[in-house]
Design an enzyme around this catalytic site. Structure first.
Site, PDB file in Angstrom:
ATOM      1  CE1 TYR A 153      -3.906   1.832   1.051  1.00 13.54           C
ATOM      2  CE2 TYR A 153      -2.807   3.215   1.461  1.00 13.54           C
ATOM      3  CZ  TYR A 153      -4.269   3.505   1.090  1.00 13.54           C
ATOM      4  OH  TYR A 153      -5.157   3.918   1.420  1.00 13.54           O
TER       5      TYR A 153
ATOM      6  CG  PHE B 149      -7.251  17.408 -24.405  1.00 14.58           C
ATOM      7  CD1 PHE B 149      -7.183  15.479 -25.979  1.00 14.58           C
ATOM      8  CD2 PHE B 149      -7.623  16.485 -23.410  1.00 14.58           C
ATOM      9  CE1 PHE B 149      -7.937  15.501 -26.099  1.00 14.58           C
ATOM     10  CE2 PHE B 149      -8.496  14.612 -23.505  1.00 14.58           C
ATOM     11  CZ  PHE B 149      -7.951  14.847 -24.698  1.00 14.58           C
ATOM     12  CG  ASP B 150     -11.739  16.748 -25.076  1.00 13.72           C
ATOM     13  OD1 ASP B 150     -10.918  15.977 -24.132  1.00 13.72           O
ATOM     14  OD2 ASP B 150     -12.422  16.117 -25.931  1.00 13.72           O
TER      15      ASP B 150
ATOM     16  CG  ASP C 261      -2.156  18.558 -21.474  1.00 10.17           C
ATOM     17  OD1 ASP C 261      -1.399  16.778 -21.605  1.00 10.17           O
ATOM     18  OD2 ASP C 261      -2.883  18.759 -21.786  1.00 10.17           O
TER      19      ASP C 261
ATOM     20  CB  ALA D  93      -1.243  13.803 -23.524  1.00 10.25           C
TER      21      ALA D  93
ATOM     22  CE  LYS E 196      -4.319   9.937 -25.074  1.00 12.53           C
ATOM     23  NZ  LYS E 196      -4.024  11.076 -24.155  1.00 12.53           N
TER      24      LYS E 196
ATOM     25  CG  HIS F  88     -19.238  12.371 -28.392  1.00 12.38           C
ATOM     26  ND1 HIS F  88     -19.364  13.945 -27.980  1.00 12.38           N
ATOM     27  CD2 HIS F  88     -17.843  11.785 -28.364  1.00 12.38           C
ATOM     28  CE1 HIS F  88     -18.407  13.810 -26.980  1.00 12.38           C
ATOM     29  NE2 HIS F  88     -17.931  12.703 -26.948  1.00 12.38           N
TER      30      HIS F  88
HETATM   31  C1  PLP Z   1      -5.042  12.120 -23.500  1.00 11.49           C
HETATM   32  C2  PLP Z   1      -4.629  13.082 -22.831  1.00 11.49           C
HETATM   33  C3  PLP Z   1      -5.710  14.215 -21.743  1.00 11.49           C
HETATM   34  C4  PLP Z   1      -6.244  13.104 -20.981  1.00 11.49           C
HETATM   35  O1  PLP Z   1      -5.830  11.856 -20.500  1.00 11.49           O
HETATM   36  P1  PLP Z   1      -6.838  10.811 -19.988  1.00 11.49           P
HETATM   37  O2  PLP Z   1      -6.059   9.884 -19.698  1.00 11.49           O
HETATM   38  O3  PLP Z   1      -7.408  10.091 -21.471  1.00 11.49           O
HETATM   39  O4  PLP Z   1      -7.395  11.170 -18.286  1.00 11.49           O
HETATM   40  C5  PLP Z   1      -5.096  15.460 -21.321  1.00 11.49           C
HETATM   41  N1  PLP Z   1      -4.369  16.181 -22.103  1.00 11.49           N
HETATM   42  C6  PLP Z   1      -4.546  15.479 -23.238  1.00 11.49           C
HETATM   43  C7  PLP Z   1      -3.390  16.508 -24.434  1.00 11.49           C
HETATM   44  C8  PLP Z   1      -4.220  14.600 -23.808  1.00 11.49           C
HETATM   45  O5  PLP Z   1      -4.261  14.373 -24.798  1.00 11.49           O
END
Ligand code: PLP
Length: 459
Positions: A72, A124-125, A215, A217, A258, A450
């Site tokens: 843990y 990103f959304d 951000d 990813a 990613k 969607h």
């Molecule tokens: C995928 C993504 C996120 C969100 O990540 P999740 O692992 O899907 O929650 C945030 N910012 C960017 C640029 C992304 O491509």
């Protein structure tokens, strides 16, 4: 003579995928109400819905699965991951989370208040969602060139410094808790940000006392583009480029699905001790104890290895060349694709592909469904269905672009799959003028329609 690119790995385990018939697919997509999210994965031959968490792990990552320490608190797997993150990013503090949006949730809980403004390149959304959920505002300062799909610009993810400065000048600076740079810029089609731009954005932020967060990813893919397109970085390793990139910021959120090369995972890394202290309380509430944050020990071990594998130049070259190859092959056949081809996906331009289908009949969705029926390939509509209705008038919002995104999972499909995809698109493109009718909505959810929308074919 330069030899062609090829994968720096060989295949030791295979996952069979089913090649269905067109008759079966016509039946299945009808049963799925012409919504590709409703298909079972066994009904899909090549799945390009997303490159998030859908890639293949290496033998070394699978070995870490066996070595996972599920304690843990203070597990060996956590220590491995913490050491990898600190080594690669140079940031002082590290917080694991279960995926990228969870990292946003935890960090923004500590940093974003009602009325705050968070400028950046196209957010990103989920990032935007987590800002707006807290009654903050995300302001897009991406360069104008990014919005012209025919124009070549090597770094369409760049921030326009004048737009950013305007945001800093026209708002009370204490309302701007940080700026965010998304690398590569997913919303703009996987377009990279140049080191020059990162450096300038960082300097501007510093001069106003505004922290800068990444951000991150697809940061490794961004670093590959910097090496390929920015002369000063030609001879630098991807790891050194990444270290420099992170040095211009104060912290980052990461979706490890990613460029972490794992199926699930995420984290925050940052320098500010006060923000770290606040964030770990939220992490304990939302994600789990600070030494696992929603990930199992084995998942953290696999991520520690995946982070390094994603920085390997030969891996990145084969990954990005594969995406470019697919895009260029389609363009050769005349298929309209968004340019330049980004790092992780090819975008079909449905406005140019099927102008014969009225926009009110969801032409990008019609194209995505046709690609499924003809070839068993699942892409995703990024057009009117995704853009949803205006919250006040409840009318459809028609975005400038009607796109079908074909996102390529990492280390998963072969060169022959790319040939198959290009040939399938070629065939559909040759018969495009026969496409007259699209779809009508028979049921939709009030928000995020969607995912669950039900459609009917207009005969
Ligand atoms: C995928 C993504 C996120 C969100 O990540 P999740 O692992 O899907 O929650 C945030 N910012 C960017 C640029 C992304 O491509």
């Amino acid at each position: 003579m330069q030899l062609p690119y090829s994968e720096p790995y060989r295949i030791k385990m295979v996952e069979p995928i089913y090649k269905s018939t067109m008759e079966q697919r016509k039946q299945w997509i009808k049963e799925a109400h012409y919504n590709l999210f409703n298909l079972k994965s066994d009904q899909v031959y090549i799945d390009l819905l997303t490159d998030s968490g859908t890639g293949a792990m290496s033998d070394r990552q699978w070995a870490e699965i066996m070595l996972g320490d599920e304690s843990y608190a203070g597990s060996r797997s956590f220590q491995k991951l913490e050491a990898a993150v600190k080594d690669i990013t140079g940031y002082r503090f590290f917080i694991p989370t279960h995926q990228g949006r969870a990292a946003e949730n935890v960090l923004f809980s500590a940093m974003v208040k009602e009325g705050d403004i968070i400028p950046g390149n196209s957010h990103f959304d989920t990032t935007k969602g987590h800002i707006e959920f807290r009654k903050g505002t995300a302001i897009d300062c991406t360069i104008d060139e990014a919005f012209d799909t025919d124009l070549y610009h090597p770094f369409k993810g760049n921030i326009d410094l004048k737009k950013l400065k305007k945001v800093f000048d026209e708002n009370p600076i204490e309302k701007i808790p940080f700026a965010v740079l998304t690398v590569t810029c997913n919303t703009a089609g996987g377009q990279p940000v140049s080191m020059q731009n990162i450096k300038e954005v960082s300097a501007l932020c510093k001069s106003y006392g505004v922290p800068l967060y990444f951000d991150a990813a697809r940061y490794a893919e961004n670093c590959y583009f910097i090496k390929e397109r920015e002369a000063a970085y030609k001879d630098k390793s991807i790891k050194d480029i990444a270290a420099e990139l992170f040095s211009y910021g104060d912290g980052m959120t990461m979706s490890a699905k990613k460029d972490g090369l794992v199926n699930m995972g995420g984290f925050i890394a940052l320098n500010d001790e006060e923000v770290y202290r606040t964030a770990i309380t939220f992490n304990i509430m939302y994600e789990g104890f600070i030494t696992y944050g929603g990930m199992s020990g084995r998942a953290m071990g696999a991520l520690a290895v995946g982070l390094y594998e994603a920085l390997d130049y030969d891996y990145l070259a084969s990954r990005i060349t594969q995406v470019q190859y697919l895009g260029e092959k389609m363009a050769e056949f005349g298929v309209p694709v968004q340019k330049p081809i980004g790092g992780h996906a090819v975008y079909l331009d449905a406005n140019k592909f099927v102008p014969t289908i009225p926009r009110e009949e969801y032409r990008a969705q019609a194209l995505a469904v046709e690609l499924y029926i003809v070839a068993g390939v699942r892409g995703v509509e990024i057009g009117t269905i995704l853009a949803d209705r205006d919250p006040v008038t409840r009318e459809n919002r028609y975005p400038e672009l009607e796109l079908v995104r074909l996102a390529i999972p990492r280390r998963t499909y072969t060169h022959n799959h790319m040939e198959y995809l290009a040939a399938a698109l070629h065939r559909i493109y040759d018969t495009r003028n026969e496409a007259k009718n699209g779809y009508r909505i028979v049921w939709e959810a009030p928000i995020m329609r969607h995912f669950t929308v039900k459609l009917e074919k207009i005969e």
